[in-house]
Every structure is written in C-alpha cells, then in structure tokens.
Scaffold this motif. Structure first.
Motif, short mmCIF file in Angstrom:
data_model
loop_
_atom_site.label_atom_id
_atom_site.label_comp_id
_atom_site.label_asym_id
_atom_site.label_seq_id
_atom_site.Cartn_x
_atom_site.Cartn_y
_atom_site.Cartn_z
N LEU A 134 0.82 -1.20 0.00
CA LEU A 134 0.00 0.00 0.00
C LEU A 134 0.86 1.26 0.00
O LEU A 134 0.51 2.26 -0.65
CB LEU A 134 -0.93 0.00 1.21
CG LEU A 134 -2.04 -1.08 1.20
CD1 LEU A 134 -2.77 -1.10 2.52
CD2 LEU A 134 -3.02 -0.82 0.05
N ALA A 135 1.98 1.19 0.68
CA ALA A 135 2.88 2.35 0.71
C ALA A 135 3.55 2.59 -0.63
O ALA A 135 4.01 3.70 -0.91
CB ALA A 135 3.94 2.15 1.79
N GLY A 136 3.59 1.55 -1.47
CA GLY A 136 4.26 1.66 -2.75
C GLY A 136 3.42 2.20 -3.88
O GLY A 136 3.90 2.34 -5.00
N GLY A 137 2.16 2.50 -3.61
CA GLY A 137 1.28 3.03 -4.65
C GLY A 137 0.01 2.24 -4.79
O GLY A 137 -0.50 1.70 -3.80
N ASN A 138 -0.49 2.15 -6.02
CA ASN A 138 -1.76 1.45 -6.23
C ASN A 138 -1.62 0.24 -7.14
O ASN A 138 -2.59 -0.20 -7.78
CB ASN A 138 -2.81 2.41 -6.81
CG ASN A 138 -2.42 2.91 -8.20
OD1 ASN A 138 -1.28 2.73 -8.63
ND2 ASN A 138 -3.37 3.52 -8.88
N SER A 139 -0.42 -0.31 -7.22
CA SER A 139 -0.20 -1.52 -8.01
C SER A 139 0.97 -2.30 -7.41
O SER A 139 1.79 -1.75 -6.66
CB SER A 139 0.09 -1.19 -9.47
OG SER A 139 1.30 -0.46 -9.58
N ALA A 140 1.05 -3.58 -7.75
CA ALA A 140 2.12 -4.42 -7.22
C ALA A 140 2.20 -5.71 -8.02
O ALA A 140 1.29 -6.04 -8.78
CB ALA A 140 1.88 -4.74 -5.74
N ASP A 145 5.93 -9.33 -4.24
CA ASP A 145 5.66 -8.41 -3.13
C ASP A 145 4.89 -9.05 -1.98
O ASP A 145 4.85 -8.48 -0.88
CB ASP A 145 4.89 -7.19 -3.63
CG ASP A 145 5.70 -6.34 -4.60
OD1 ASP A 145 6.94 -6.36 -4.49
OD2 ASP A 145 5.10 -5.69 -5.48
N ARG A 390 -3.68 -4.35 -9.21
CA ARG A 390 -3.85 -2.92 -8.91
C ARG A 390 -5.08 -2.77 -8.02
O ARG A 390 -5.88 -3.69 -7.84
CB ARG A 390 -4.01 -2.12 -10.21
CG ARG A 390 -5.24 -2.50 -11.02
CD ARG A 390 -5.20 -1.91 -12.41
NE ARG A 390 -6.33 -2.42 -13.20
CZ ARG A 390 -6.34 -2.45 -14.52
NH1 ARG A 390 -5.29 -2.03 -15.22
NH2 ARG A 390 -7.40 -2.92 -15.17
#
Length: 391
Positions: A134-140, A145, A390
């Motif tokens: 969640l801290a890394g944005g809106n995708s993974a 991860d 995402r």
C-alpha cells in the motif's frame, strides 16, 4: 488387467498455453491398469493417475522414495544425482526406519497447537507485507511483493534465520526447483545453502534463541550435519510451495469473488491446483501389484498428485472450483509416512493471507487479462512467475 503404452515422450505434460492439470490426465485415468510413459531423461516409468492407486503407491513399503535405489526416476535431464539427495538430513529421500527418526523429531514443531501459537507472528508478517504494498502506490506484483515473502519470512522466523537473508534463500531455492537447472547449478545452490546453514548452526550453538534450530540443537537427536540438511529442506519446502499456492489462489478468488472470506476455499484450492504434482517420484524395491499391474523391482513410478485430485470417481466435477465440496481427502500434501509435515502451517498461511489481503484491499483486481499471466511450466512446482495487480 492389461496396460496401455502411452508413448508420452516429453512428460511432464506441462507446456505454455496448455491447461493445468494437463487435460491428458483425464484420459489416462480412464485407461485400464497403469500407463507406461517415458521421461525427458529417456527412462521408462509407470504413471499412476487414479486417487486410490496413488494412495496405494504412497503407502506401500515395497515402494521407495530413496533415489539411491537403481531405477529411481528423474524428472529432468540431469546427468547425476541432484546434490540435495545426498545431504545428511534430507529425510524425504529416506524410507522407514531412517525417515521415521527424523519425522518423530520434527513433528512437535508442526502440531496444530504449535502452529496456532504462531498465528500472531504469521498475521504480523502478512500485515507488514500489505503495508509495504500500500505504501508503494496502487499496483504491485503479488508474487514478488506478497506471495513469496510471506512464507519465506514465516519459515525463516520459525528456523531462526535473519530476515535480511530471505532473498538469498529464495534465489537458491529457485535453482533447485527449476527443471532446467543443470547439475552444476544445483550443486552450487546446495553448497551455498549448506555453508550458510552450517554457520547459522554454529552461531545457534553459542547463542541459542527461541527457534526450531535452537530447540533441535538442544534436543541432541540430530547431528549438526543432519540439522543443516533438515534446515535446507524446511526452507525450500516451507516457502516455495506455499508461495505458489497463495498466488494461484489469489487469482482464483479474484475470478470467483463469491468465495472470498470463506475458509473452505483453502482446502479446495489445495486440491484444485495440487502444485506439487511432480514431487512424489518412487521406485519399486520389490515386485508389487498396483491397479492390477505388476510393477517389477527396479521400475520407476510417478504418482501424479494433480491427476489423483481430479479423479471424477472421488471428486464430482473436479475441474470446477467448488469450496462447498468436502476436499479434505485430497493428496495435495502427499499421503502416508511422507505426508507433508508442514501442512498445518501452509493452511494457516493461506487462510490469513487471503483474509487479510481482500479485507484490507477490497478493490484489488488483476492488472492484466488472466490469460496473459505467466505460469510456471519449467518447475517441479506449478505456479505463477508474476501476478500484476492494482487497486
């Protein structure tokens, strides 16, 4: 009963663009007796595909899991014996009574009670990984991860391995579970893991902690050399299989959202994917009859776990994902004396991973069409190389 020569050169039948489990399994189950096949190594083996007969193979004392026996089949085109098979403590390659000694020593570490005590630790690891996503944005990438680090961190915590070394273990494990790895690559990965574990054991001997390795050292039933082999086995089995299950299960639940939050989904996912389809290779050490077929001493046997778990006579409409069914009698964890020690841990990891993931990221969705997901066709274990999402 007669047998049918299948001429399945190039087995295993996992190739890009094909369904998993391979659609040929259904046809093999309908054939009379067992099926003769040829591995990529050129070795002839008996394929066992029906649920009842797979369980018979996995429990018959005349059938061995020890690769030192003549005729033991190899899944990949490697010239020699994979290095880990020769490691003291690699007890999955042993038969009773040697295997029993290791199993009895380890069972207390994987009881339902012990794993229940670990739930807060597992939950904290799951939450930490979701926080990072969640801290890394809106995708993974849900594999790199989340699905890989969660079980890697859990088994490392259980064994007393520093968190910072998880990437090292994942890299070495990847070599050992990839069918295309060479003997030299397997040898190097095995030696690297053992060197690390030997240093860790020396450290635990001087400064023990609250972890499995320290407790086994204090117990004194295993030598340090055996303990390093046990540690390597648990590290490999403890994160790679679970990571594949978590990733595939997340995709399936995204495609079947009505089952999100239902804990019955875990058992059905284990049956449905049976990621360890090619793990239980065996060899007959005496003449034995399975499914009406005489298997002679020295002949290799491949019980196909995914085929057994899709047996229409045991699981109605097995190709359908249906958590409402009773799937507890699947053989995804094997069967008999070699049934997976860590199955209680795997179930809890999957349960907490799915529950937390979908509760905390309710808008989670695939970032690419499901048919574009890169599936693992080159490994001993089935799974996903990547899972773009995402929210």
């Amino acid at each position: 009963m007669t047998t049918t020569d299948s001429n399945l050169v190039g087995f295993p039948l996992r190739r890009p663009g094909r369904p998993y489990p391979p659609e040929e399994y259904a046809g093999l189950r309908k054939r009379e007796g067992l099926v003769r096949s040829t591995l990529p190594t050129g070795a002839s083996v008996w394929l066992v595909t029906r649920h009842e007969e797979v369980r018979a193979v996995l429990t018959d004392p005349r059938i061995s899991s020890n690769p030192s026996h003549p005729g033991f089949p190899r899944p990949a085109k490697t010239g020699g014996v994979p290095a880990q098979d020769q490691v003291p403590g690699w007890f999955v390659a042993l038969d009773p009574p040697e295997h029993t000694r290791f199993r009895k020593t380890l069972i207390p570490e994987f009881t339902v009670r012990r794993i229940r005590e670990m739930r807060p630790v597992i939950q904290a690891i799951v939450d930490e990984r979701i926080d990072a996503m969640l801290a890394g944005g809106n995708s993974a990438d849900l594999i790199s991860d989340f699905a890989l680090p969660v079980p890697s961190l859990v088994i490392s915590r259980l064994l007393g391995v520093p968190k910072a070394d998880c990437d090292f273990f994942e890299a070495q494990t990847r070599v050992l579970v990839t069918l295309t790895s060479t003997d030299e690559q397997r040898e190097a990965a095995t030696k690297a893991l053992l060197r690390y574990l030997n240093r860790l054991i020396a450290l635990k001997t001087k400064r023990p902690g609250d972890d499995l390795m320290s407790r086994l050292l204090a117990d004194g039933k295993l030598t340090p050399q055996e303990l390093s082999g046990v540690g390597m086995l648990l590290l490999i089995a403890g994160h790679e299989t679970t990571a594949n299950n978590i990733g595939l299960g997340a995709v399936t639940l995204l495609m079947n959202p009505q089952w999100i939050g239902d804990d019955r989904a875990v058992e059905e996912l284990l049956r449905y994917y049976s990621v360890a389809d090619l793990v239980a290779f065996r060899v007959a050490v005496e003449d034995v009859e399975i499914g009406g077929q005489l298997i002679k001493a020295g002949e290799g046997i491949v019980p196909l776990v995914a085929a057994a778990n899709h047996d229409e006579t045991v699981f109605e409409c097995p190709h359908q994902f249906d958590p409402s069914r009773s799937a507890r009698h699947h053989v995804a964890f094997g069967y008999g004396v070699h049934q997976c020690l860590g199955q209680n841990l795997v179930r809890v990891e999957m349960e907490l991973a799915y529950r937390s993931l979908f509760e905390r990221i309710p808008t989670l969705e695939l970032a690419v069409p499901v048919e574009e997901l890169p599936l693992k066709y080159d490994g001993v274990l089935f799974g996903l190389h990547a899972l773009p999402v995402r929210w």
